[in-house]
Each structure stands twice: as C-alpha cells, then as structure tokens.
Design an enzyme around this catalytic site. Structure first.
Site, PDB file in Angstrom:
ATOM      1  N   TYR A 170      -7.435 -11.414   3.144  1.00 32.30           N
ATOM      2  CA  TYR A 170      -6.650 -12.605   2.823  1.00 32.30           C
ATOM      3  C   TYR A 170      -5.206 -12.228   2.525  1.00 32.30           C
ATOM      4  CZ  TYR A 170      -5.282 -16.896   0.370  1.00 32.30           C
ATOM      5  OH  TYR A 170      -4.638 -18.044  -0.020  1.00 32.30           O
ATOM      6  N   ASP A 272       0.485  -5.606   1.370  1.00 31.12           N
ATOM      7  CA  ASP A 272       0.358  -6.853   0.613  1.00 31.12           C
ATOM      8  C   ASP A 272      -0.163  -6.478  -0.773  1.00 31.12           C
ATOM      9  OD1 ASP A 272      -0.402  -9.161  -0.610  1.00 31.12           O
ATOM     10  OD2 ASP A 272      -1.458 -10.011   1.117  1.00 31.12           O
ATOM     11  N   LYS A 300       2.007 -12.681  -8.277  1.00 28.08           N
ATOM     12  CA  LYS A 300       1.003 -12.664  -9.345  1.00 28.08           C
ATOM     13  C   LYS A 300       1.442 -11.874 -10.585  1.00 28.08           C
ATOM     14  CE  LYS A 300      -2.867 -13.867  -6.412  1.00 28.08           C
ATOM     15  NZ  LYS A 300      -3.974 -14.696  -6.699  1.00 28.08           N
TER      16      LYS A 300
END
Ligand SMILES: Cc1ncc(COP(=O)(O)O)c(C=O)c1O
Length: 461
Positions: A170, A272, A300
């Site tokens: 993802y 990522d 995040k």
C-alpha cells in the site's frame, strides 16, 4: 489495514453460530459496545458506511472513540483501551503529547496558515534534511501526497511513465498504486481487496496501465519486471520494511539488490517511509539499512498527530521542481500548525532516550506475547521492527505476500475482539496491520495487555 470493505457493510448481526466457542466473546463485544453501534447507525444516515475512511469500516462494527490521551483511548460506552494501533501507526508520540500540544497551542495563537512561507519552514527543512539525509525536501499534508509527488518527480527526471510496486503493498490514494495480482482462491478471513485486480471501483484501467508489479523479497521478480518493461520504469517504490502486511522484514541483500537493479536500469528508488518512518530509530531507512534511496516519502509519525508529510531526496531529482517544470502545489502545504507539530515531535519527543524506552517496551511486549503463544501451543509468531510489531497466525516464517495469505487470517478477528473485550486495542484495524509502541506507553500497559492475551490465547487454538 483493509483497503476496501465497501461491499461488506457493518452488520448488527453476530455472524457466529451459538455453538461456536467464540460466540460468547461476540455477545460480550456487542453488549460492551452498544453505544458504538448506535453511533454507527446514526452516522450512516449521512456518511457512506458511517465513516470517513474505508479503513474504519470494521466487522462487526468500529468503536466510536470519544477521547485519547497518552497510551489510552476512551470509547462512547465509557470503556478505556490501551491503544497499540495509534491512529494507523501515526502516533509514535502517543496521544496528545504535551510537548506537541504546547507547540501547536503557541502557534495557533499567532495564525494557522497564510499560504506565504513561514520562517519555520526552512528550519524544519534543515532539520529533516540533516536527520533523514535528504538534499532537498518539500512538505505536504498526507502520505498519499508524499508518495504521489515523489513518483511525479521521478517521472519528470527520467522521462519515463511506468512505476514498479510490490503486489499487495500500500502506498496511499494515488490511483497508480491500486493495482495488484488478484487472488482467485481467497483464504478465509482474507481482506477482500486481495481478490481484486484494481482495488477500487472508479479507477479507470488507463490509470493503472503504467503500473508494473513484482513481489516483495523476491529479487528475481524485480529483475523480470525490468526485463519486461525495458527503459520504461521511472521508479520503484517500496516500504523497505513492509508495515502493511503485518511486519515483513527485508531478506538479507534484498534492498541492496533492489538498489543495484534500479541503478542498472536507470530507475529512481523511492522509499515509502510514510508508515515505517521514524519507527526503526532516529534516522531514515537508508541509514538504518546502509542502502540509500533516491527519494523518500514520509508522513504520520513526523507530525506527532497533526497532518504533515514530506517528499525529498537527491538534489538533481528534486531540483526538477525548480528547473524541469515539475509542479508541486498545495494550499495546506507547510501550514504553520503542521510545521510546529513536526518541529516539536522531532526535537522534543523522538529523542535518543525515548527511542531506548520504546524499543525496550516493545521487546517486553513481544517476548511476553511469544511466551504466551508457546505455553498455549498456538500456531502463531511475532515479528518486530523497531517500535512496531505484528502477530502472524502461522508457525512458518512470513517473508512475502504469498506467505501472508497462507497464515490463518480467519483467527485475526478473534484475537481482535477478544482483546477489545479486555480493554486492549492490540493493533490497528485488520490482519494486515501492526502495533506500535509510543513514547507514552508504559510497562504497566504491557502487563495489562499480556494479562488480556493470556485469557484470549486459548480461544485461538
Ligand atoms: C506505506 C504507506 N504509504 C502511504 C500511505 C498514505 O498515507 P495517508 O493516509 O496519510 O495519505 C500510508 C497510509 O497508511 C501508508 O501506510
């Protein structure tokens, strides 16, 4: 974390037959969470599925949480939970960390955004460039923006269109990331997106036509993808440690192999680190593994609970934003609140001493889980990375998506519900997700969690 459960709306009917030993746990869950269920019904009148992100659709229903502080969250029925999910692994700082809240409070008093540069932008840029070994950086608000802009920069620099990603991994909302190899024989408990080629309706095939797939931890599959698309692949994007299929650790030499293939093929390597970023330690994954990327995307944990992300890396690539007409824009980019939160998080919260503590707490938690698993004779094991970890319901190791699908995904809901019934939110929302230890978790939190798991483990045999 499930990508899409939209064909499976939350149901107020317990799915288990009464004879199932777990039915009692389900009844207990419904009784404890009646307020959440009624909030869901109210919310569904005006919100599709009653939530604002499909990740929050849960079977049988999500908890509605009223407040959060430190390592704890409180639901609308008045139950407190030790929260190891931490907003999909965002809150390495824990909930409402005083240093972050104070920095934000001070900032809010003198404005939240102007869409003109604030002097703190350069301060934060210098800080993250130094810490994560980036030449140049741009701030955004979400991980999805960060990964998409990193890919845009890579495409502009290489003059190529295609993106290589790993199956079932993802990378946020960018449509080019929502392609996978559909599993025809979905195992029980598997998230339904695993059965789909394009993970969401509304994404035209043309938008995934430049996406190529390989398998995480399988260098041969990366080589094959480059071979099948010679001179076409602008970038390979990956989580160096996958945090979205439980925790998958890179095999020895895998990251270096990927690095070498990208160099040989002229493709940009993008890490990522939106989810795994900051979890392994003070520095970025490039430093941790000794294998640098060309570009990284982060979000995040760097924001301590406020929306801020970044993408950045090699000067010659990022300079394209100045020299090659690569557009990166955003009204909320580098808004003053996000900058203040990230600055406080990186300087006052994610400190060497706090990392030592988080890692020690994670070790105690993981060791405790392992001991209980062994005593109960469960087919399960625990994998940790830095401040995070995940439990796999299988004895065999899990290196990639094929191994992941062979785990007993159907056991996950029992683990989840059993732990919730005992005041522990053991990880974020699905079998693909992970737990994270924040700077505000304590040894007491671990003890309470393990006490709960001692009771739940026999239900998972
Ligand atoms: C690895 C990874 N990349 C990108 C994203 C997207 O981040 P956001 O939800 O902030 O857009 C996520 C979100 O969970 C993620 O885990």
């Amino acid at each position: 974390m499930s990508l899409d459960r939209s064909t499976q709306p939350p149901t107020p009917v317990a799915p288990l037959p009464a004879a199932d030993p777990f039915a009692g746990e389900m009844r207990r869950f419904y009784a404890r969470t009646a307020g959440s269920l009624s909030e869901l019904e109210r919310a569904r009148r005006h919100l599709p599925a009653g939530v604002c992100s499909n990740f929050r659709m849960m079977d049988p229903h999500p908890l509605f949480l009223r407040s959060a502080r430190g390592s704890r969250v409180l639901d609308v029925d008045g139950h407190e939970y030790i929260d190891w999910g931490l907003a999909q692994s965002t809150l390495l700082a824990g909930h409402a960390h005083p240093a972050v809240i104070e920095a934000v409070r001070r900032q809010v008093g003198s404005g939240t955004m102007t869409c003109y540069p604030h002097p703190r932008t350069a301060d934060l840029a210098a800080l993250v460039c130094e810490r994560f070994r980036l030449d140049l950086v741009r701030f955004v608000n979400t991980g999805s923006e960060a990964t998409q802009f990193a890919v845009r920069v890579a495409r502009a620099a290489t003059g190529r269109d295609s993106v290589l990603k790993f199956d079932a991994c993802y990378h946020g909302n960018g449509p080019e990331f929502w392609l996978g190899k559909p599993e025809t024989d979905l195992p029980a408990g598997a998230p339904e997106w695993m059965g789909q080629e394009i993970y969401s309706a509304g994404i035209p095939r043309a938008l995934v036509s430049k996406t190529c797939l390989a398998e995480y931890n399988d260098l041969e599959s990366v080589r094959a993808a480059f071979h099948e698309h010679p001179g076409e692949i602008a970038a390979l994007i990956l989580e160096p440690v996958v945090f979205n299929l439980g925790v998958l650790l890179p095999r020895q030499g895998f990251l270096q192999g990927v690095r070498d293939l990208c160099d040989r093929e002229g493709a940009v390597l993008i890490y990522d680190e939106v989810k795994m970023g900051c979890k392994l330690g003070l520095l970025g994954a490039g430093e941790y593994f000794g294998v640098p990327a060309d570009l990284v995307a982060m979000a995040k944990s760097i924001g301590g609970g406020f929306p801020i992300g970044l993408f950045g890396g090699r000067r010659d690539l990022m300079e394209g934003i100045e020299t090659r007409n690569v557009k990166h824009v955003g009204t909320y980019a580098a808004n003053h609140v996000g900058l203040a939160a990230a600055h406080a998080t990186l300087t006052e919260v994610l400190t060497p001493g706090n990392y030592d503590r988080m890692f020690a707490v994670n070790q105690t938690l993981a060791d405790g889980y392992r001991e209980i698993i062994a005593r109960a004779g469960l087919e399960a094991h625990v994998v940790t990375a830095g401040a995070s970890g995940s439990m796999f319901f299988s004895r065999g190791p899990v290196h990639g998506v094929a191994d992941f699908k062979r785990t007993r995904l159907d056991k996950w809901q029992r683990f989840w519900i059993g732990m919730l019934n005992r005041g522990v939110l053991p990880q974020a929302q699905g079998p693909e997700d992970i737990w994270t230890v924040s700077v505000q978790h304590s040894d007491d939190d671990v003890e309470t969690t393990l006490r709960a798991f001692r009771e739940v483990a026999p239900l998972l045999a």
